[in-house]
Design a protein around this motif. Structure first.
Motif, mmCIF file in Angstrom:
data_model
loop_
_atom_site.group_PDB
_atom_site.id
_atom_site.type_symbol
_atom_site.label_atom_id
_atom_site.label_comp_id
_atom_site.label_asym_id
_atom_site.label_seq_id
_atom_site.Cartn_x
_atom_site.Cartn_y
_atom_site.Cartn_z
ATOM 1 N N ASP A 22 -30.222 67.463 56.885
ATOM 2 C CA ASP A 22 -30.479 68.620 56.027
ATOM 3 C C ASP A 22 -31.966 68.742 55.687
ATOM 4 O O ASP A 22 -32.346 69.437 54.759
ATOM 5 N N HIS A 23 -32.811 68.025 56.436
ATOM 6 C CA HIS A 23 -34.255 67.979 56.158
ATOM 7 C C HIS A 23 -34.988 68.911 57.120
ATOM 8 O O HIS A 23 -34.940 68.725 58.334
ATOM 9 N N GLU A 24 -35.644 69.934 56.596
ATOM 10 C CA GLU A 24 -36.352 70.912 57.420
ATOM 11 C C GLU A 24 -37.851 70.720 57.260
ATOM 12 O O GLU A 24 -38.481 71.355 56.413
ATOM 13 N N GLY A 25 -38.426 69.842 58.047
ATOM 14 C CA GLY A 25 -39.866 69.616 57.943
ATOM 15 C C GLY A 25 -40.396 68.951 59.179
ATOM 16 O O GLY A 25 -39.653 68.334 59.948
ATOM 17 N N ASP A 26 -41.692 69.078 59.404
ATOM 18 C CA ASP A 26 -42.355 68.423 60.533
ATOM 19 C C ASP A 26 -43.073 67.185 60.039
ATOM 20 O O ASP A 26 -43.998 67.289 59.220
ATOM 21 N N CYS A 27 -42.653 66.018 60.488
ATOM 22 C CA CYS A 27 -43.387 64.797 60.144
ATOM 23 C C CYS A 27 -44.805 64.863 60.716
ATOM 24 O O CYS A 27 -45.788 64.603 60.032
ATOM 25 N N ALA A 28 -44.890 65.205 61.991
ATOM 26 C CA ALA A 28 -46.175 65.317 62.683
ATOM 27 C C ALA A 28 -46.211 66.647 63.406
ATOM 28 O O ALA A 28 -45.168 67.222 63.744
ATOM 29 N N GLY A 29 -47.413 67.133 63.658
ATOM 30 C CA GLY A 29 -47.550 68.384 64.389
ATOM 31 C C GLY A 29 -47.013 68.241 65.801
ATOM 32 O O GLY A 29 -47.072 67.157 66.391
ATOM 33 N N PRO A 30 -46.476 69.324 66.364
ATOM 34 C CA PRO A 30 -45.977 69.256 67.742
ATOM 35 C C PRO A 30 -47.064 68.897 68.746
ATOM 36 O O PRO A 30 -46.766 68.344 69.798
ATOM 37 N N CYS A 31 -48.323 69.167 68.410
ATOM 38 C CA CYS A 31 -49.434 68.758 69.275
ATOM 39 C C CYS A 31 -49.493 67.240 69.368
ATOM 40 O O CYS A 31 -49.607 66.670 70.460
ATOM 41 N N SER A 32 -49.383 66.578 68.221
ATOM 42 C CA SER A 32 -49.435 65.111 68.187
ATOM 43 C C SER A 32 -48.233 64.505 68.909
ATOM 44 O O SER A 32 -48.361 63.492 69.608
ATOM 45 N N LEU A 33 -47.070 65.126 68.732
ATOM 46 C CA LEU A 33 -45.863 64.592 69.373
ATOM 47 C C LEU A 33 -45.923 64.748 70.882
ATOM 48 O O LEU A 33 -45.324 63.957 71.615
ATOM 49 N N ASN A 34 -46.646 65.746 71.376
ATOM 50 C CA ASN A 34 -46.745 65.955 72.823
ATOM 51 C C ASN A 34 -47.887 65.177 73.450
ATOM 52 O O ASN A 34 -48.002 65.116 74.670
ATOM 53 N N CYS A 35 -48.729 64.587 72.618
ATOM 54 C CA CYS A 35 -49.789 63.709 73.125
ATOM 55 C C CYS A 35 -49.169 62.341 73.404
ATOM 56 O O CYS A 35 -48.560 61.748 72.509
ATOM 57 N N PHE A 518 -25.534 64.290 62.731
ATOM 58 C CA PHE A 518 -24.767 65.258 61.954
ATOM 59 C C PHE A 518 -25.412 66.638 62.048
ATOM 60 O O PHE A 518 -26.637 66.762 62.060
ATOM 61 N N SER A 519 -24.594 67.646 62.106
ATOM 62 C CA SER A 519 -25.106 69.019 62.141
ATOM 63 C C SER A 519 -24.237 69.889 61.250
ATOM 64 O O SER A 519 -23.169 69.470 60.797
ATOM 65 N N GLY A 520 -24.687 71.098 60.994
ATOM 66 C CA GLY A 520 -23.923 72.001 60.140
ATOM 67 C C GLY A 520 -24.835 72.863 59.303
ATOM 68 O O GLY A 520 -26.036 72.971 59.569
ATOM 69 N N VAL A 521 -24.276 73.461 58.270
ATOM 70 C CA VAL A 521 -25.046 74.345 57.396
ATOM 71 C C VAL A 521 -26.103 73.548 56.648
ATOM 72 O O VAL A 521 -25.843 72.437 56.173
ATOM 73 N N LYS A 522 -27.289 74.122 56.542
ATOM 74 C CA LYS A 522 -28.367 73.476 55.801
ATOM 75 C C LYS A 522 -28.586 74.200 54.479
ATOM 76 O O LYS A 522 -28.257 75.381 54.342
ATOM 77 N N HIS A 523 -29.156 73.487 53.494
ATOM 78 C CA HIS A 523 -29.418 74.125 52.207
ATOM 79 C C HIS A 523 -30.546 75.140 52.342
ATOM 80 O O HIS A 523 -31.314 75.108 53.305
ATOM 81 N N ASN A 524 -30.623 76.043 51.382
ATOM 82 C CA ASN A 524 -31.647 77.080 51.424
ATOM 83 C C ASN A 524 -33.037 76.460 51.416
ATOM 84 O O ASN A 524 -33.355 75.621 50.576
ATOM 85 N N SER A 525 -33.867 76.869 52.344
ATOM 86 C CA SER A 525 -35.233 76.354 52.389
ATOM 87 C C SER A 525 -36.204 77.514 52.222
ATOM 88 O O SER A 525 -36.011 78.584 52.793
ATOM 89 N N PHE A 526 -37.210 77.287 51.416
ATOM 90 C CA PHE A 526 -38.234 78.303 51.181
ATOM 91 C C PHE A 526 -39.501 77.603 50.696
ATOM 92 O O PHE A 526 -39.466 76.449 50.280
ATOM 93 N N THR A 527 -40.593 78.307 50.761
ATOM 94 C CA THR A 527 -41.876 77.781 50.295
ATOM 95 C C THR A 527 -42.449 78.752 49.270
ATOM 96 O O THR A 527 -42.462 79.960 49.503
ATOM 97 N N GLU A 528 -42.875 78.214 48.137
ATOM 98 C CA GLU A 528 -43.487 79.082 47.127
ATOM 99 C C GLU A 528 -44.483 78.278 46.288
ATOM 100 O O GLU A 528 -44.543 77.058 46.355
#
Length: 603
Positions: A22-35, A518-528
């Motif tokens: 249920d965690h919607e975030g990037d630990c590292a940038g996709p650039c770093s992960l592809n390096c 595990f997969s399924g519905v995730k909680h509401n995510s927003f940034t403010e």
């Protein structure tokens, strides 16, 4: 211990897998992960944007000890994963790396890392290329005594002998190798293992050994006539050119292959005086593994291409190359890699004149003098992909000599780093049961970036083709400081600002969880930013309630609380008075205690 039983561990692992689902975030940038080396791209781009070039190099050198060199020749897999591509174009990451490294090298006080106290352990690294130097650098920083043995007169491996001067000036490479020498790494050149010193003797005199000898044998073409005078292996040809020994190649040169080595060989041949250089590749241009910019620059310099052609025979006269007979090919069905196969057109051939033929279709390792290793069918040393161990006790392997064989330099550096980590653990008597790191990754699309301002990518400029093809001077002009800083500021900062201190990801890695279990519905995510000095990212929030508690119990404000139920639950601020807003802006305690980076200080 009651908290460390198998039952507790299992429950803890499941709990973490549920949280991460249920965690919607990037630990590292996709650039770093592809390096392959997982450099902190976001970190060093931020420092470049702020003009802190030494700090940028310090971050880069956590993974890459030769950034000025790699920044010139890397095919930058990081850029292909840059999310700026959803806005307009990826960042020019590789050239920014070179820019920062050049700035640091030319400064009065270049960055020099701290070496830990001496451990008394001795490590032999056989091979002074990118894998060997990366490993030696890491091991020396850990306090071990490191000696690098190399069969060539100078260190650098393929960076020195396989990359032409116009792409990588050797003066730049030498500065970076000298920086490694300053750490008291011992470099011994012109030493051939199995001839000058037995491999067993190396093993006896050292506590651990890393084999990083690269792949210096050119693959055979496999057609009649390749024994004729005037047929060169691509790596052999480039090695001679980079050593200052220009081979006699004549006026008409055919280069077999479609990778970057073929482009290097063809462009070097132009600079060696060839009047006609033709690259022959059995697939189409779209399927050629060479970077498109390398093909384009070769064409600008006068190199011609014959795609869907395969050598059938090298024709000779008086023992020397006279022409090459080509089998005409056509596209067939797709293979396991997704590329279409090339199949011969029955009875259709072409003949072109040639004074020499350069074969750049792949490389192999020469394991003369190294007995006892278990090998792949291709003749590479079999190693554990996570720690570089081989079947020989205390002997590790990395780079082009291992498993899949020859690849790009940043792959070799990544393997060198991994082997160094494993050797350090081995020398300290620690277990080598390494696992792939766990990361949280967001799924995004172009619509997620629809509101971003479009800012053109900084374009690297090159010397004119007519000028550059007459010499081996470096072809890129480099970025100005203004261009580099503006380009670095285009970074979207995809990775989490709190990744290095995130307790959730630390526990996830300690327990080796499966993030996709595990997969399924995730909680509401927003940034403010209702908290003014704090950005709240509810996609990263795991509803632990620490921010609610500290605001209520320690600060005595009670401005945060749970809102909603089930997957609608979120932590929201409640401002009843204007003075609450200003008080919150100067507090920041909730952000400091957040364990996942869901709260980011922005003032």
């Amino acid at each position: 211990m009651l908290t460390d039983s198998d039952r507790v561990k299992k429950a803890r692992k499941i709990a973490l897998e549920l949280i991460m689902s249920d965690h919607e975030g990037d630990c590292a940038g996709p650039c770093s992960l592809n390096c392959p080396a997982h450099t902190d791209v976001q970190g060093y781009l931020k420092q470049i944007a702020d003009g802190n070039y030494r700090a940028a190099v310090e971050i880069i050198k956590e993974k890459i000890p030769l950034p000025a060199s790699i920044g010139r020749i890397c095919p930058h897999p990081c850029e292909s994963n840059c999310r700026r591509r959803f806005v307009e174009e990826p960042l020019s990451i590789v050239y920014l790396k070179a820019f920062a490294a050049d700035k640091d090298l030319s400064s009065e006080n270049p960055f020099k890392p701290e070496v830990l106290p001496e451990t008394g352990k001795k490590v032999a690294v056989i091979g002074g290329g990118p894998a060997g130097i990366a490993a030696a650098y890491r091991l020396r920083l850990s306090g071990h005594s490191v000696t690098v043995f190399d069969s060539m007169p100078e260190m650098g491996g393929m960076l020195r002998y396989g990359i032409p001067e116009y792409r990588l000036p050797k003066a730049i490479l030498e500065k970076e190798i000298s920086a490694a020498k300053s750490l008291e790494i011992v470099f011994k050149n012109s030493v051939r293992i199995g001839k000058d010193i037995p491999f067993d003797e190396i093993r006896k005199k050292h506590d651990a050994v890393l084999l990083a000898i690269g792949a210096w044998k050119s693959r055979k073409i496999g057609c009649p006539g390749e024994e004729l005078a005037g047929v060169f292996g691509g790596i052999d040809f480039l090695r001679e050119v980079n050593s200052g020994n220009i081979p006699e190649i004549g006026k008409k040169v055919a280069v077999i292959g479609g990778g970057n080595t073929a482009m290097d060989a063809s462009r070097a041949a132009i600079r060696c005086g060839a009047e006609e250089v033709c690259v022959i590749y059995r697939r189409t241009r779209e399927e050629a593994p060479a970077e498109d910019i390398e093909i384009a620059e070769a064409i600008e310099e006068g190199v011609s291409f014959r795609f869907l052609r395969d050598p059938a025979e090298i024709i000779g006269e008086n023992g020397k190359v006279k022409a090459i007979k080509l089998r005409v090919m056509e596209q067939g069905k797709s293979d396991s890699s997704g590329r279409k196969t090339s199949v011969p057109v029955e009875g259709k051939f072409e003949i072109i004149e040639a004074d020499s033929v350069i074969s750049a279709i792949g490389q192999q390792s020469n394991l003369f003098g190294f007995e006892g290793f278990e090998l792949t069918k291709s003749g590479n040393v079999i190693t554990d992909t996570l720690n570089g161990t081989t079947n020989l006790e205390g002997v590790f392997a990395a780079g082009d000599v291992s498993n899949k064989g020859a690849s790009i330099a940043i792959d070799a550096i990544a393997e060198g780093n991994a082997a160094a980590k494993a050797i350090d653990a081995y020398l300290l008597g620690m277990p080598l049961d390494f696992a792939k790191p766990v990361y949280s990754k967001r799924k995004v699309s172009e619509k997620d970036f629809s509101g971003k301002e479009k800012i053109p990518r900084a374009k690297m400029t090159f010397k004119p083709a007519e000028e550059r093809k007459t010499n081996f001077d470096e072809v890129i002009n480099g970025f100005s400081e203004e261009e580099a800083r503006a380009e670095a500021k285009r970074c979207l900062e995809c990775g989490c600002h709190d990744y290095k201190d995130c307790r959730l990801i630390r526990y996830a890695n300690e327990n080796r969880i499966n993030t996709g279990k595990f997969s399924g519905v995730k909680h509401n995510s927003f940034t403010e930013r209702k908290l003014l000095s704090i950005e709240r990212d509810m996609g990263k929030c795991m509803l632990c309630g620490l921010c609610v508690r500290i605001c209520e119990e320690k600060i005595g404000k009670g401005l945060l609380g749970f809102s909603g139920r089930g997957f609608r639950t979120a932590i929201k601020p409640e401002f009843l008075k204007s003075e609450d807003i200003s008080g919150c802006a100067g507090c920041l305690e909730c952000a400091k205690i957040c364990p996942t980076g869901a709260l980011k200080i922005i003032k």
